[in-house]
Design a protein around this motif. Structure first.
Motif, PDB file in Angstrom:
ATOM      1  N   ASP A   1       0.849  -1.184   0.000  1.00  0.00           N
ATOM      2  CA  ASP A   1       0.000   0.000   0.000  1.00  0.00           C
ATOM      3  C   ASP A   1       0.891   1.243   0.000  1.00  0.00           C
ATOM      4  O   ASP A   1       1.594   1.507   0.966  1.00  0.00           O
ATOM      5  CB  ASP A   1      -0.909  -0.010   1.231  1.00  0.00           C
ATOM      6  CG  ASP A   1      -2.017   1.032   1.144  1.00  0.00           C
ATOM      7  OD1 ASP A   1      -1.878   1.987   0.363  1.00  0.00           O
ATOM      8  OD2 ASP A   1      -3.022   0.866   1.849  1.00  0.00           O
TER       9      ASP A   1
ATOM     10  N   ILE B   1      -0.813   5.190   2.131  1.00  0.00           N
ATOM     11  CA  ILE B   1      -1.340   5.082   3.490  1.00  0.00           C
ATOM     12  C   ILE B   1      -1.676   6.461   4.057  1.00  0.00           C
ATOM     13  O   ILE B   1      -2.770   6.681   4.578  1.00  0.00           O
ATOM     14  CB  ILE B   1      -0.346   4.359   4.410  1.00  0.00           C
ATOM     15  CG1 ILE B   1      -0.131   2.927   3.913  1.00  0.00           C
ATOM     16  CG2 ILE B   1      -0.847   4.359   5.851  1.00  0.00           C
ATOM     17  CD1 ILE B   1       0.942   2.169   4.662  1.00  0.00           C
TER      18      ILE B   1
ATOM     19  N   LYS C   1      -4.720   8.026   2.488  1.00  0.00           N
ATOM     20  CA  LYS C   1      -5.958   7.386   2.937  1.00  0.00           C
ATOM     21  C   LYS C   1      -6.284   7.747   4.381  1.00  0.00           C
ATOM     22  O   LYS C   1      -7.447   7.940   4.733  1.00  0.00           O
ATOM     23  CB  LYS C   1      -5.847   5.871   2.775  1.00  0.00           C
ATOM     24  CG  LYS C   1      -5.813   5.426   1.324  1.00  0.00           C
ATOM     25  CD  LYS C   1      -5.626   3.926   1.201  1.00  0.00           C
ATOM     26  CE  LYS C   1      -5.558   3.492  -0.258  1.00  0.00           C
ATOM     27  NZ  LYS C   1      -5.310   2.039  -0.385  1.00  0.00           N
ATOM     28  N   LEU C   2      -5.278   7.867   5.232  1.00  0.00           N
ATOM     29  CA  LEU C   2      -5.508   8.261   6.617  1.00  0.00           C
ATOM     30  C   LEU C   2      -6.038   9.691   6.694  1.00  0.00           C
ATOM     31  O   LEU C   2      -6.961   9.993   7.451  1.00  0.00           O
ATOM     32  CB  LEU C   2      -4.214   8.134   7.435  1.00  0.00           C
ATOM     33  CG  LEU C   2      -3.739   6.720   7.779  1.00  0.00           C
ATOM     34  CD1 LEU C   2      -2.351   6.771   8.398  1.00  0.00           C
ATOM     35  CD2 LEU C   2      -4.713   6.038   8.732  1.00  0.00           C
TER      36      LEU C   2
ATOM     37  N   ARG D   1     -10.101   7.040   4.642  1.00  0.00           N
ATOM     38  CA  ARG D   1     -10.414   5.946   3.719  1.00  0.00           C
ATOM     39  C   ARG D   1     -10.293   4.559   4.343  1.00  0.00           C
ATOM     40  O   ARG D   1     -10.691   3.576   3.714  1.00  0.00           O
ATOM     41  CB  ARG D   1      -9.489   6.023   2.490  1.00  0.00           C
ATOM     42  CG  ARG D   1      -9.638   7.305   1.684  1.00  0.00           C
ATOM     43  CD  ARG D   1     -10.999   7.407   1.031  1.00  0.00           C
ATOM     44  NE  ARG D   1     -11.168   8.636   0.263  1.00  0.00           N
ATOM     45  CZ  ARG D   1     -10.802   8.779  -1.003  1.00  0.00           C
ATOM     46  NH1 ARG D   1     -10.218   7.777  -1.651  1.00  0.00           N
ATOM     47  NH2 ARG D   1     -11.001   9.921  -1.623  1.00  0.00           N
ATOM     48  N   TYR D   2      -9.700   4.457   5.539  1.00  0.00           N
ATOM     49  CA  TYR D   2      -9.551   3.154   6.170  1.00  0.00           C
ATOM     50  C   TYR D   2     -10.717   2.880   7.110  1.00  0.00           C
ATOM     51  O   TYR D   2     -11.096   3.727   7.909  1.00  0.00           O
ATOM     52  CB  TYR D   2      -8.245   3.065   6.958  1.00  0.00           C
ATOM     53  CG  TYR D   2      -7.015   2.897   6.104  1.00  0.00           C
ATOM     54  CD1 TYR D   2      -6.769   1.716   5.409  1.00  0.00           C
ATOM     55  CD2 TYR D   2      -6.088   3.926   5.993  1.00  0.00           C
ATOM     56  CE1 TYR D   2      -5.638   1.567   4.622  1.00  0.00           C
ATOM     57  CE2 TYR D   2      -4.952   3.792   5.209  1.00  0.00           C
ATOM     58  CZ  TYR D   2      -4.733   2.613   4.533  1.00  0.00           C
ATOM     59  OH  TYR D   2      -3.607   2.466   3.754  1.00  0.00           O
ATOM     60  N   SER D   3     -11.256   1.664   7.035  1.00  0.00           N
ATOM     61  CA  SER D   3     -12.330   1.284   7.963  1.00  0.00           C
ATOM     62  C   SER D   3     -11.758   1.002   9.351  1.00  0.00           C
ATOM     63  O   SER D   3     -12.443   1.149  10.354  1.00  0.00           O
ATOM     64  CB  SER D   3     -13.073   0.049   7.452  1.00  0.00           C
ATOM     65  OG  SER D   3     -12.194  -1.055   7.326  1.00  0.00           O
TER      66      SER D   3
ATOM     67  N   PRO E   1      -8.185   2.163  10.940  1.00  0.00           N
ATOM     68  CA  PRO E   1      -6.847   2.747  10.841  1.00  0.00           C
ATOM     69  C   PRO E   1      -5.939   2.459  12.028  1.00  0.00           C
ATOM     70  O   PRO E   1      -4.789   2.899  12.045  1.00  0.00           O
ATOM     71  CB  PRO E   1      -7.145   4.249  10.760  1.00  0.00           C
ATOM     72  CG  PRO E   1      -8.382   4.409  11.589  1.00  0.00           C
ATOM     73  CD  PRO E   1      -9.197   3.164  11.333  1.00  0.00           C
TER      74      PRO E   1
END
Length: 199
Positions: A75, A78, A81-82, A86-88, A90
């Motif tokens: 990935d 990261i 996305k954080l 975006r992370y279910s 984190p």
């Protein structure tokens, strides 16, 4: 008189109730989504705090990735996305950030951080430390799995896996939040090495 004790300086004295009644009496206000509302919005503080740390180190998102998460080669986005929620779950990445900057995981998630918050927490946090700490508090307070499941709104199967030290059973951020509130202790305490001083 019954006394509920936790290794995290958590002591509650109650009148002559049964254990289940004690748990119900104390944790009535800490069930379900109320916990999340009490502690605020995860993504709001996570995003802003990570941006703050990235700008403090004068790093692009990709540079921050390489600095904090060099082992996540698959990935490559990261930090992006954080910062964008975006992370279910984190939590594993947030632990890495907290350890890198030696900051409180609780502050990283729930409060705006400043430079003064850096280098305040020397101990490394690790998800695997959660299991012995969870079992220790459960045993000391004579909580049943049903008690914990009922008042954290976490499934009994998940709580059972935690109590069996299922290390490959991923701990979700919202579950850790509910359990930390139930036990009245911080994320940092639950994810730090168990210590005799905590007894």
């Amino acid at each position: 008189m019954h006394t509920l004790k936790s290794p995290f300086s958590f002591i509650i004295s109650t009148s002559d109730f049964s254990i289940s009644s004690q748990v119900q009496h104390f944790f009535l206000h800490f069930s379900g989504n109320h916990i999340l509302k009490e502690k605020g919005d995860f993504n709001m503080y996570i995003s802003e705090n990570i941006k703050f740390l990235r700008e403090l180190t004068q790093s692009s998102q990709r540079t921050f990735d390489r600095m904090i998460f060099p082992f996540y080669s698959i990935d490559t986005q990261i930090t992006y996305k954080l910062e964008n929620g975006r992370y279910s779950n984190p939590l594993p990445f947030l632990i890495n950030i907290a350890n890198f900057f030696h900051i409180s995981l609780d502050k990283l998630i729930y409060r705006p951080i400043t430079e003064k918050d850096l280098n305040k927490v020397p101990q490394e946090r690790n998800m695997n430390y959660f299991y012995p700490n969870f079992i220790m508090v459960k045993k000391d307070n004579k909580f049943t799995l049903k008690d914990i499941a009922e008042y954290t709104n976490i499934s009994i199967n998940t709580i059972t896996n935690y109590s069996r030290k299922c290390i490959n059973y991923t701990i979700r951020l919202e579950n850790l939040n509910s359990i930390s509130t139930f036990l009245d202790c911080s994320f940092d305490e639950l994810l730090s090495p168990p210590s005799k001083k905590q007894y």
